[in-house]
Design a protein around this motif. Structure first.
Motif, PDB file in Angstrom:
ATOM      1  N   GLY B  85      40.134  45.679  38.628  1.00 56.65           N
ATOM      2  CA  GLY B  85      39.738  44.454  38.699  1.00 56.65           C
ATOM      3  C   GLY B  85      39.089  43.911  37.536  1.00 56.65           C
ATOM      4  N   MET B 150      40.876  43.552  45.321  1.00 60.00           N
ATOM      5  CA  MET B 150      41.080  43.401  43.888  1.00 60.00           C
ATOM      6  C   MET B 150      40.977  41.758  43.372  1.00 60.00           C
ATOM      7  SD  MET B 150      43.560  45.791  41.845  1.00 60.00           S
ATOM      8  CE  MET B 150      43.732  46.735  42.808  1.00 60.00           C
ATOM      9  N   ILE B 154      38.297  40.423  40.505  1.00 61.18           N
ATOM     10  CA  ILE B 154      38.970  39.601  39.484  1.00 61.18           C
ATOM     11  C   ILE B 154      38.253  38.306  39.302  1.00 61.18           C
ATOM     12  CG2 ILE B 154      40.722  38.705  38.370  1.00 61.18           C
ATOM     13  CD1 ILE B 154      42.546  40.867  39.384  1.00 61.18           C
TER      14      ILE B 154
END
Lengths: 249, 286
Positions: B85, B150, B154
């Motif tokens: 990530g 994730m 991100i």
């Protein structure tokens, strides 16, 4: 022999031409001021000498830029070049780290490991930038805890630490109060002995006070490049006359 | 004129009271819920509640396996989701070209962060449990949760990196630093507060998830502590879910006690996130 030189230099941002056929030579150990109205290309030219324009995606450079007769865009790698040509920016931009870490940054990224040597360089740079007396006991405090003027001198010390021979300054005092500005100007005056300094400024009095030669830019062209004294008393060009007397710009 | 001013003042006051009423309504509902849970569950919590295995007898049942399962699940999830990530976020913001394809990816990642978690469960079931033949193991659960958090990591990483002023990058390049030196020594450390906050919030979201784990077949009754990534597992929310479906009053109290523990863990994590954020922002005042 010139320290810095631009020959037939053009620069384009996409389709827009920001520098038009510039020819200029800057002598070693002098202070040169770039003046002109906003958008005239003075900062752009300054940033050509250490290739900071490379960071702008659609900028394209033509012509030759030389330092000690070495072609800046062909014969030296960018990182080496920027170690030899220090830069100070308009807004003080110390890293959010300690004073010591800030000034030693350039040495560390160069791979210098010897702690004693790093320390010596840091102290010397802080002395050169007339800041040593003010920060002597607080090297491990955050650089962001300092005043704006001190932060700007930290940035100068940081640039000096890698022992460059040229110092480019992009309106280094425009965000500072008059007292801090005076300190920076004094500093520039003393640094002249060891460095070649090019300074972009919007402040005409400042240019008159500190520079040996002055270059006036207008719409991407170099209109006049003369000894500062002559420039401010008896300029050749009418445009220069109009600008320095405040009739436009 | 005077009338107009009176009218504006009236609207002003009305709006103020409406907003206040809405706030208090939410607060009161929250307080009632928390009071309800705590008054039922708090007394049930004692040392053996944490160390006992699940049991048919409510008073002997504990959350040992659920806590252990949740702990191992989270550790594996973080190990998988964190590097991928954070690196994706750094790549998209610092290295990737800013073109149409990039904004397409950006929009899709933001959308992924809002997809209902049960969808991730179905994806995990097909991808990890069936196709990769992992069965209803810890690893399959962790991989599923990784997919779930994730996008959150991100997005948080990108926001944090975007907030680092360009003037710092310029200063670094101006010293002759390479892209890698600038990113690793200046950009990421300056953004670390925001990145950490995002990670903790993502983890505290993962803690509360039940649906995707139920879909991939996490068990509701596990009488042992998982010893490896291929073992079956349960987690605290699933244990709570299980207890609430029992008819006996005593299990409902167990569920309340479990919720208290889960709430405290979530509060703690959110508290840490807020603490880090405040501390970082104080240090990073540019």
């Amino acid at each position: 022999m010139y320290k810095l030189e631009a020959k037939n230099a053009n620069l384009f941002y996409g389709d827009k031409q920001a520098l038009k056929n510039i020819n200029i030579g800057i002598k070693p150990n002098s202070v040169t001021a770039f003046i002109g109205p906003s958008g005239c290309g003075k900062s752009t030219l300054l940033r050509c000498f250490n290739r900071m324009n490379d960071l702008i995606e659609n900028a394209r450079v033509e012509g030759d830029f030389l330092m000690d007769e070495i072609n800046i865009y062909k014969d030296i790698n960018t990182y080496e070049l920027r170690k030899r040509i220090g830069m100070v920016f308009q807004k003080p931009n110390p890293f959010p780290k300690t004073i010591f870490e800030n000034v030693s940054y350039g040495l560390r990224i160069n791979g210098m490991k010897d702690k004693k040597m790093i320390e010596e360089r840091v102290v010397e740079s802080l002395k050169q930038s007339a800041l040593w007396n003010e920060v002597e006991g607080s090297l491990h405090k955050s650089a962001l805890s300092l005043s704006g003027g001190q932060q700007q001198r930290i940035c100068i010390a940081r640039a000096l630490a890698t022992e460059p021979t040229v110092l480019l300054m992009d309106e280094p005092a425009s965000a500072l109060d008059p007292i801090s500005t005076a300190k920076i100007e004094d500093l520039i005056y003393t640094l002249k002995n060891k460095f070649t300094i090019v300074i972009v400024t919007h402040n005409m009095q400042q240019a008159a006070r500190i520079s040996d030669k002055t270059a006036f830019f207008y719409l991407g062209e170099l209109i006049e490049f003369e000894k500062t004294k002559k420039m401010f008393t008896n300029p050749e060009e009418e445009k220069t006359q109009n600008y320095i007397t405040g009739r436009f710009g | 004129m005077k009338n107009l001013i009176r009218k504006i003042k009236f609207i002003d006051k009305t709006f103020q009271y409406l907003a206040m009423a809405a706030t208090f309504f939410v607060l009161i509902v929250l307080c009632v819920l928390i009071w309800n849970i705590f008054s039922n569950g708090l007394l049930r919590i004692n040392g053996s509640f944490f160390t006992n295995l699940p049991s048919r007898h409510a008073e002997r049942a504990g959350i040992m396996t659920a806590l252990a399962g949740m702990g191992s699940l989270l550790v594996i999830t973080i190990v998988i989701a964190l590097p991928i990530g954070v690196l994706s976020g750094v790549y998209l913001e610092e290295y990737g070209k800013k073109n149409k394809f990039a904004s397409f990816i950006e929009i899709n990642i933001a959308n992924l962060a809002g997809v209902p978690s049960v969808i991730y469960g179905i994806l995990g079931l097909q991808l990890f449990v069936r196709m990769a033949k992992m069965g209803n193991s810890l690893l399959a659960g962790a991989l599923t949760l990784s997919l779930l958090i994730m996008p959150i990591i991100i997005v948080a990483t990108r926001e944090a990196i975007k907030a680092v002023p360009d003037s710092l990058r310029e200063a670094s390049y101006g010293m002759g630093a390479t892209k890698w030196q600038t990113t690793s020594r200046i950009t990421i450390p300056s953004a670390l507060g925001g990145i950490l906050t995002g990670i903790i919030l993502a983890v505290s979201r993962a803690i509360g998830e039940t649906a995707p784990l139920l879909v991939i077949g996490a068990l509701v009754y596990v009488p042992f502590v998982p010893e490896g990534p291929n073992d079956q597992f349960t987690t605290l929310p699933i244990q709570i879910f299980n207890w609430t479906t029992r008819p006996q009053e005593a299990f409902i109290i167990n569920a309340a006690a479990g919720i208290v523990v889960l709430l405290l863990i979530t509060f703690l994590l959110n508290g840490i996130a807020i603490y880090i954020r405040n501390k970082w922002y104080k240090k990073m005042r540019y």
